[in-house]
Write an enzyme that holds these catalytic residues in place. Sequence first.
Site, PDB file in Angstrom:
ATOM      1  N   LYS A 106      10.129 -15.145  20.517  1.00  0.00           N
ATOM      2  CA  LYS A 106      11.331 -15.816  21.040  1.00  0.00           C
ATOM      3  C   LYS A 106      12.593 -15.058  20.604  1.00  0.00           C
ATOM      4  CE  LYS A 106       9.056 -20.340  21.158  1.00  0.00           C
ATOM      5  NZ  LYS A 106       8.869 -21.676  20.553  1.00  0.00           N
TER       6      LYS A 106
ATOM      7  N   GLN B  46      10.285 -24.777  15.046  1.00  0.00           N
ATOM      8  CA  GLN B  46       8.934 -24.523  15.554  1.00  0.00           C
ATOM      9  C   GLN B  46       7.949 -25.555  15.011  1.00  0.00           C
ATOM     10  OE1 GLN B  46       8.311 -22.308  17.913  1.00  0.00           O
ATOM     11  NE2 GLN B  46       6.089 -22.466  17.955  1.00  0.00           N
TER      12      GLN B  46
ATOM     13  N   ASP C 198      14.783 -27.118  23.118  1.00  0.00           N
ATOM     14  CA  ASP C 198      13.363 -27.446  23.320  1.00  0.00           C
ATOM     15  C   ASP C 198      13.207 -28.692  24.196  1.00  0.00           C
ATOM     16  OD1 ASP C 198      11.359 -25.811  22.254  1.00  0.00           O
ATOM     17  OD2 ASP C 198      11.705 -26.510  20.205  1.00  0.00           O
TER      18      ASP C 198
HETATM   19  N1  GUN Z   1       4.982 -25.352  19.203  1.00  0.00           N
HETATM   20  C1  GUN Z   1       4.266 -25.110  20.329  1.00  0.00           C
HETATM   21  N2  GUN Z   1       5.067 -25.027  21.414  1.00  0.00           N
HETATM   22  C2  GUN Z   1       6.329 -25.219  20.961  1.00  0.00           C
HETATM   23  C3  GUN Z   1       7.593 -25.241  21.606  1.00  0.00           C
HETATM   24  O1  GUN Z   1       7.740 -25.083  22.826  1.00  0.00           O
HETATM   25  N3  GUN Z   1       8.658 -25.437  20.794  1.00  0.00           N
HETATM   26  C4  GUN Z   1       8.539 -25.634  19.455  1.00  0.00           C
HETATM   27  N4  GUN Z   1       9.635 -25.847  18.755  1.00  0.00           N
HETATM   28  N5  GUN Z   1       7.362 -25.638  18.829  1.00  0.00           N
HETATM   29  C5  GUN Z   1       6.274 -25.415  19.578  1.00  0.00           C
END
Ligand code: GUN
Length: 292
Positions: free
Chosen positions: A52, A96, A119
């Site tokens: 990311k 995350q 998110d």
């Molecule tokens: N863990 C798995 N997918 C995601 C996501 O899209 N965002 C976040 N913050 N954690 C994740």
Amino acid sequence: MILLDGKKTAADIKEEIALEVTALKNKGSKTPHLAAIIVGNNGASITYVNAKVKACERVGFESTLIRLPEAISETDLLNEIEILNVNNDIDGFIVQLPLPKHIDEQKVIMAVDPNKDVDGFHPTNVGKMALNLPTFISATPFGILELLDRYNVETSGKHVVVLGRSHIVGSPMSILLSQKRKVGNATVTMCHSRTKNLKEITLQADIIVAAIGIPEFVKADMVKENATIIDVGITRVADTSKKSGFRLIGDVAFNEVASKSEFITPVPGGVGPMTIAMLLKNTLLACKRNNA
Ligand code: GUN
């Protein structure tokens, strides 16, 4: 069979975002800035967050990665979140998931300023999404909508079967696809671990979204001829022939299902890259909104 190429589509989207960022910079506007908090040493999570952050650099965003120890207290994590909430240079940020067991995930999600919640996990944003109001749509379902849109996959009046009811994918996906929207207007059936006669249901599906995290769960005998298959699974399995020591397996038995399907996403290179592209899109949106 047509491959829904998430890697190529995500690259196109990132190119579009990069052009917008250049235009913003030329205007003297603020450069979008995404921050990511990662707690602990989960290998898969670190890989995703690094991807990311790297994607931010490629489109010209600023990015900040905040690594916190596994043993951090909930209070200290909430303090870190508040620092990002009040930092005007940060347009959006993510924490995350999953988090270590001693931390209440819901409390953390609720601590994020909804205006910076790229998110789309905060209840305010989930509520807006469910009401079809403008908001941040979570990156994975948003990416699936975008992929279906760019390949002109018809969803209106189609029967979509969503496998899985997670807050991140299954639940929002089923809501979004049933809504009155460009990629939507579908008749949606959501299935989960307690669903009876699953195969009878999946055999009626024009579109299957598999998001259960069980490798190769969807077999050819569960799928109607010419169905569209969206595979959200990304289970790591050991593979000594790979430099990383593992390979990624989807929720769909690709080799046997692909020949029966009209459209299908590969794993890797399907939904995964789209998720990152849509997180960037949400960050750009946050920047424009918060600085308008
Ligand atoms: N863990 C798995 N997918 C995601 C996501 O899209 N965002 C976040 N913050 N954690 C994740």
